[in-house]
Design an enzyme around this catalytic site. Structure first.
Site, PDB file in Angstrom:
ATOM      1  N   HIS B  48      23.614  35.220  30.879  1.00  0.00           N
ATOM      2  CA  HIS B  48      24.566  35.779  31.818  1.00  0.00           C
ATOM      3  C   HIS B  48      23.793  36.288  33.004  1.00  0.00           C
ATOM      4  O   HIS B  48      23.564  37.477  33.152  1.00  0.00           O
ATOM      5  CB  HIS B  48      25.368  36.893  31.173  1.00  0.00           C
ATOM      6  CG  HIS B  48      26.154  36.417  30.005  1.00  0.00           C
ATOM      7  ND1 HIS B  48      27.383  35.830  30.153  1.00  0.00           N
ATOM      8  CD2 HIS B  48      25.872  36.378  28.693  1.00  0.00           C
ATOM      9  CE1 HIS B  48      27.842  35.486  28.965  1.00  0.00           C
ATOM     10  NE2 HIS B  48      26.941  35.789  28.075  1.00  0.00           N
ATOM     11  N   PHE B  50      24.354  36.538  36.075  1.00  0.00           N
ATOM     12  CA  PHE B  50      25.007  37.490  36.966  1.00  0.00           C
ATOM     13  C   PHE B  50      24.999  38.878  36.342  1.00  0.00           C
ATOM     14  O   PHE B  50      24.576  39.853  36.951  1.00  0.00           O
ATOM     15  CB  PHE B  50      26.440  37.055  37.271  1.00  0.00           C
ATOM     16  CG  PHE B  50      27.200  38.058  38.092  1.00  0.00           C
ATOM     17  CD1 PHE B  50      26.913  38.224  39.434  1.00  0.00           C
ATOM     18  CD2 PHE B  50      28.187  38.835  37.523  1.00  0.00           C
ATOM     19  CE1 PHE B  50      27.600  39.153  40.201  1.00  0.00           C
ATOM     20  CE2 PHE B  50      28.884  39.765  38.278  1.00  0.00           C
ATOM     21  CZ  PHE B  50      28.588  39.925  39.620  1.00  0.00           C
ATOM     22  N   TRP B  51      25.439  38.943  35.089  1.00  0.00           N
ATOM     23  CA  TRP B  51      25.574  40.261  34.463  1.00  0.00           C
ATOM     24  C   TRP B  51      24.238  40.879  34.152  1.00  0.00           C
ATOM     25  O   TRP B  51      24.131  42.100  34.034  1.00  0.00           O
ATOM     26  CB  TRP B  51      26.462  40.160  33.221  1.00  0.00           C
ATOM     27  CG  TRP B  51      27.878  39.889  33.614  1.00  0.00           C
ATOM     28  CD1 TRP B  51      28.554  38.705  33.500  1.00  0.00           C
ATOM     29  CD2 TRP B  51      28.783  40.786  34.264  1.00  0.00           C
ATOM     30  NE1 TRP B  51      29.818  38.823  34.018  1.00  0.00           N
ATOM     31  CE2 TRP B  51      29.997  40.080  34.497  1.00  0.00           C
ATOM     32  CE3 TRP B  51      28.700  42.125  34.665  1.00  0.00           C
ATOM     33  CZ2 TRP B  51      31.111  40.680  35.120  1.00  0.00           C
ATOM     34  CZ3 TRP B  51      29.804  42.710  35.269  1.00  0.00           C
ATOM     35  CH2 TRP B  51      30.982  41.989  35.490  1.00  0.00           C
ATOM     36  N   LEU B 184      41.645  39.492  38.492  1.00  0.00           N
ATOM     37  CA  LEU B 184      40.736  38.563  39.165  1.00  0.00           C
ATOM     38  C   LEU B 184      41.295  37.154  38.997  1.00  0.00           C
ATOM     39  O   LEU B 184      41.462  36.669  37.883  1.00  0.00           O
ATOM     40  CB  LEU B 184      39.335  38.650  38.543  1.00  0.00           C
ATOM     41  CG  LEU B 184      38.349  37.555  38.954  1.00  0.00           C
ATOM     42  CD1 LEU B 184      38.188  37.489  40.459  1.00  0.00           C
ATOM     43  CD2 LEU B 184      37.005  37.793  38.300  1.00  0.00           C
ATOM     44  N   CYS B 185      41.595  36.544  40.106  1.00  0.00           N
ATOM     45  CA  CYS B 185      42.222  35.220  40.056  1.00  0.00           C
ATOM     46  C   CYS B 185      41.774  34.386  41.244  1.00  0.00           C
ATOM     47  O   CYS B 185      41.796  34.854  42.384  1.00  0.00           O
ATOM     48  CB  CYS B 185      43.750  35.394  40.086  1.00  0.00           C
ATOM     49  SG  CYS B 185      44.650  33.841  40.076  1.00  0.00           S
ATOM     50  N   VAL B 186      41.327  33.172  40.986  1.00  0.00           N
ATOM     51  CA  VAL B 186      40.965  32.245  42.058  1.00  0.00           C
ATOM     52  C   VAL B 186      41.871  31.029  41.926  1.00  0.00           C
ATOM     53  O   VAL B 186      42.115  30.542  40.820  1.00  0.00           O
ATOM     54  CB  VAL B 186      39.475  31.834  41.954  1.00  0.00           C
ATOM     55  CG1 VAL B 186      39.137  30.771  42.988  1.00  0.00           C
ATOM     56  CG2 VAL B 186      38.569  33.041  42.112  1.00  0.00           C
ATOM     57  N   LEU B 195      33.659  31.775  43.926  1.00  0.00           N
ATOM     58  CA  LEU B 195      34.147  32.996  44.570  1.00  0.00           C
ATOM     59  C   LEU B 195      34.093  34.213  43.651  1.00  0.00           C
ATOM     60  O   LEU B 195      33.936  35.336  44.124  1.00  0.00           O
ATOM     61  CB  LEU B 195      35.595  32.796  45.046  1.00  0.00           C
ATOM     62  CG  LEU B 195      35.772  31.860  46.244  1.00  0.00           C
ATOM     63  CD1 LEU B 195      37.253  31.642  46.527  1.00  0.00           C
ATOM     64  CD2 LEU B 195      35.100  32.439  47.476  1.00  0.00           C
ATOM     65  N   LEU B 434      45.982  46.734  31.236  1.00  0.00           N
ATOM     66  CA  LEU B 434      47.116  45.813  31.356  1.00  0.00           C
ATOM     67  C   LEU B 434      46.663  44.359  31.470  1.00  0.00           C
ATOM     68  O   LEU B 434      45.617  44.080  31.997  1.00  0.00           O
ATOM     69  CB  LEU B 434      47.932  46.188  32.591  1.00  0.00           C
ATOM     70  CG  LEU B 434      48.389  47.644  32.589  1.00  0.00           C
ATOM     71  CD1 LEU B 434      49.002  48.001  33.927  1.00  0.00           C
ATOM     72  CD2 LEU B 434      49.396  47.880  31.478  1.00  0.00           C
TER      73      LEU B 434
END
Lengths: 370, 434
Positions: B48, B50-51, B184-186, B195, B434
């Protein structure tokens, strides 16, 4: 006394000299550290699956970066791998972008001109994923610093455009080298950068596409399941299928044919002499099963073959009870026409009419099924 | 100085490696291989990148009890937080989405409706309602700047979205100001544009600008490093529809008739004094909830304004019920669920699945089993198809008996820039995102 003084003087000079020397060493050290972190961050250890033709060079691999300097540096400049690696998290939050059949939306296709992902995007994306993935594996082929910087710069152009960041301080060698590489490419168009990136990767690893995910578009290799889950956010869960345990139901082939709606097999069964009112271990006839699953045609076939329309299962329920509970109105109507009894009570004392929760007007008034 | 010289040593060795080729450093590289292999095993073979650059609990630190619990990095002075947004690819631009605007809210709704989370088989996609989005994104003290969109420069079309909302979350004895990151939605057509990482960085930057340094989020995938992993459970309310649309399956030896009987519920709740929550109940519910949540390791720190926002019933968004003792008029128990429908993709008979999600439940006098059963009854009355719950808090103790079945989805909970010393059991978690 003057000897004393000159001694003091030489000690002083010695001190100053050694201080300067120490400073010089530490400068060199910082420089090397920075270089190392270039190596580490920008993919020093890109490696490939073993390939006979490939000329293997240094297996160097990234040195284990420890020490505060390195750690600090790692934070300061974004690691190239980090950015590239994150691509793999990108295909969010659900899978196949390839088939756009789902697009019931009112999207105007013209609006996507130059905006939507192109084939170049996808190959580029695969190339960055390849670079990131290979950096993570264990037998590594080293990529020269020049190539790393080149890849870095092309990546930045492709994803962020021309360099607009301020020049990092001269002491931050890594950051500066990366910045310079990026800056040097000027206003190269992103498409060109992507293409060049792919070219560099292809030059370094001629076989990289062989194992790539782009292949899976042709084949039906069921590639990463995780694609359907986003990098973050909620999860859509549905009921996991559990094998029924403790259900000791015994049934015959004829019940299964009725259940699955296989008319031909069912007829063969009946023609070969199997009773059309054969019971399973719960007392259900094939007609119960056909109605339960909502097979109208099978119901017709069974009734035309003299199936007992008012057969009761072990709980006293008839096919009409089933039709009513399962809210199958057409079937229920049909059964009633075929003389199914609306008022026959099951073992709980309930008739189909009692069990009916649906809003079927013909059911409420006795004798008005038409 | 000493520190430097030891670094000098290692740097020299390594530069030697680089210049002199590979003969000398077999040892080093094999050591490295071992280290890597080890890291691979602990990270389940996944990297990972990025993380690994982010201040989150890292896989390599799992089980290291020497690391203190709490923030991983201290806050930086606000003046050092990057002032300009991160760069987007040149065809895109940042936008702030004003959820008060009907037009913007519509755009966000449509982006999510067509592009947000689906199940593994792409049969369902979440369809958060506009009212829900407004509720979820505008809690007390929300920041408009945390509702971040990305538009295509030429068409101005909204193509990506990410949000944060502020929350006070208690971890053991510390109440920490956090951002809850979500939505989070692309757009599907942009999935290879990379993105998401820059959006995560941008929302992080905007959270930092408000002097908030921690965040909570969930994911369906394992990232470094979950504080706990929960399991979804599902209680069929309309089993026939669920089977018809493929949400659940009918076993070969099971009849629809019997399945429907199995999930039948009484027509009305059984508990005397069971009623809908009202505005005047806010203080009592807040007391009840605060007291109840105090037993969990990680839970929100709700005050009355939070309770009013998050739990006061809103049509088709959130439902809350409570038990008011008929004798003493004391509020003794509380239950709630939120409404999250999903689009059913490619089914001729049905286009929407209506799901209720268990939210916060408190039982003090009424047994939880009975309280939840009454909740199921009102959910059935309101025409929900299925009632979903995570095995958080005390839910697990009643799920099986209430005929919930395990789901195929796991939900991992994460904290950003906050280390917990060991993973929690789901039953130690008192937080529902949620």
């Amino acid at each position: 006394m003057s000897e004393w003084q000159s001694l003091l003087q030489s000690i002083l000079i010695g001190l100053i000299f050694s201080y300067l020397l120490a400073k010089l060493i530490s400068l060199v050290v910082t420089f090397k550290e920075d270089n190392l972190s270039i190596t580490r961050q920008s993919d020093a250890s890109v490696e490939v699956v073993h390939h006979p033709k490939k000329k293997t060079t240094v297996v160097g691999g990234a040195p284990n970066p420890r020490g505060p300097e390195a750690a600090h540096d790692r934070h300061e400049t974004e690691s190239m791998i980090a950015e590239q690696g994150s691509v793999r998290n990108e295909s969010l939050p659900c899978s196949d972008i390839d088939d756009d059949d789902e697009d019931d939306s009112s999207d105007d296709d013209d609006d996507w001109e130059g905006v939507e992902s192109t084939e170049l995007d996808e190959i580029f994306s695969a190339a960055t994923a390849f670079v990131a993935a290979s950096a993570a594996a264990s037998s590594s082929q080293k990529v020269s610093t020049d190539h790393q910087l080149q890849l870095y710069a092309l990546y930045k152009i492709a994803t962020e455009g021309p360099c607009s960041a301020p020049q990092p301080s001269a002491l931050k060698m890594t950051a500066r080298a990366k910045w310079q590489a990026w800056q040097k490419l000027g206003a190269m168009p992103p498409e060109e950068a992507m293409q060049k990136y792919i070219d560099v990767v292809s030059e370094l690893f001629p076989t990289w596409l062989d194992g790539s995910s782009l292949k899976r578009r042709g084949g039906d290799d069921d590639a990463p399941k995780t694609d359907s889950k986003g990098p973050m956010g909620p999860v859509f869960s549905s009921l996991a299928y559990e094998e029924e345990s403790g259900n000791e139901l015994k049934m015959e082939a004829i019940h299964a044919f009725a259940r699955e709606g296989e008319a031909n097999n069912l007829l063969k069964c009946i023609d070969s002499g199997v009773s059309v009112n054969m019971r399973d271990s719960e007392g259900r006839t094939p007609l119960h099963w056909a109605v339960d699953r909502g097979h109208f045609h099978i119901t017709e076939v069974l009734l035309s073959r003299k199936s007992d329309v008012n057969a009761k299962d072990n709980e006293g329920q008839t096919p009409l009870h089933y039709a009513v509970v399962c809210e199958r109105e057409t079937l229920a109507k049909f059964l009633v026409k075929q003389n199914a009894d609306l008022d026959l009570r099951d073992d709980d004392g309930k008739s189909p009419r009692d069990l009916c929760e649906s809003d079927w007007p013909w059911m409420k008034q006795p004798g008005s099924t038409d | 100085m000493e520190d430097n010289s030891s670094q000098a040593g290692s740097a020299k060795e390594n530069s030697d490696q680089n210049s002199e080729g590979n003969s000398l450093n077999k040892d080093d590289s094999s050591l490295e291989t071992i280290v890597r292999k080890f890291q691979d095993t602990v990270s389940l073979g996944k990297k990972h990148k990025f993380w690994e650059t982010q201040p989150v609990g890292q896989f390599k630190d799992v089980g290291d009890t020497s690391l203190p619990e709490g923030p991983i990095e201290p806050p930086t002075p606000l003046s050092e937080v990057k002032q300009e947004p991160y760069n987007l690819p040149s065809q895109y631009e940042w936008t702030t989405c004003d959820m008060d605007s009907e037009e913007t809210c519509n755009e966000v709704y449509n982006l999510l409706k067509n592009n947000y989370v689906e199940d593994d088989e792409n049969m369902f996609r979440f369809n958060y309602s506009k009212e829900f989005l407004r509720w979820a994104l505008r809690p007390p003290g929300f920041y408009r700047s945390w509702h971040i969109g990305v538009r295509a420069k030429t068409s101005k079309k909204l193509v990506a979205f990410i949000t944060g909302v502020p929350a006070r979350i208690r971890v053991r004895d510390e109440v920490v100001k956090m951002a809850e990151i979500n939505f989070l939605c692309v757009h599907k057509k942009l999935r290879t544009k990379r993105l998401a990482p820059v959006m995560i960085k941008e929302v992080t930057r905007r959270v930092h600008l408000e002097n908030i340094w921690q965040a909570a989020y969930t994911a369906g995938v394992v990232l470094p490093t979950p504080i706990t992993t929960c399991q979804y459970w599902h209680r069929s309310l309309n089993p026939k529809k669920l089977i018809d649309v493929g949400f659940s399956r009918l076993g070969a030896r099971m009849t629809m008739n019997r399945t429907i009987k199995l999930y039948k519920l009484p027509d009305s709740p059984a508990t005397p004094g069971f009623r809908k929550m009202e505005l005047c109940d806010v203080p009592a519910v807040t007391r009840l909830l605060r007291n109840y949540l105090s037993q969990f390791v990680v839970a929100p720190d709700f005050d009355e304004s939070d309770v009013e926002h998050w739990l006061l019933p809103t049509e088709d968004v959130v439902d809350s019920y409570l038990v008011e003792s008929p004798e003493t008029h004391e509020i003794t128990d509380f239950c709630s669920f939120y409404t999250l429908p999903s689009s059913i993709l490619g089914n001729q008979n049905y286009s929407s699945l209506k799901a209720a999600y268990s939210y916060y439940n408190v039982s003090t006098k009424t047994p939880l089993l009975q309280l939840m059963n009454d909740t199921l009854i009102v959910a059935k009355q309101k025409n929900f198809d299925v009632f979903n719950a995570l095995d958080v808090m005390h839910n697990e103790s009643v799920l099986k008996e209430l005929k919930f079945g395990p789901g195929d989805g796991q939900l991992h909970y994460y904290l950003y820039n906050y280390r917990t010393q060991s993973a929690l059991k789901p039953s130690e978690l008192g937080l529902v995102l949620l």
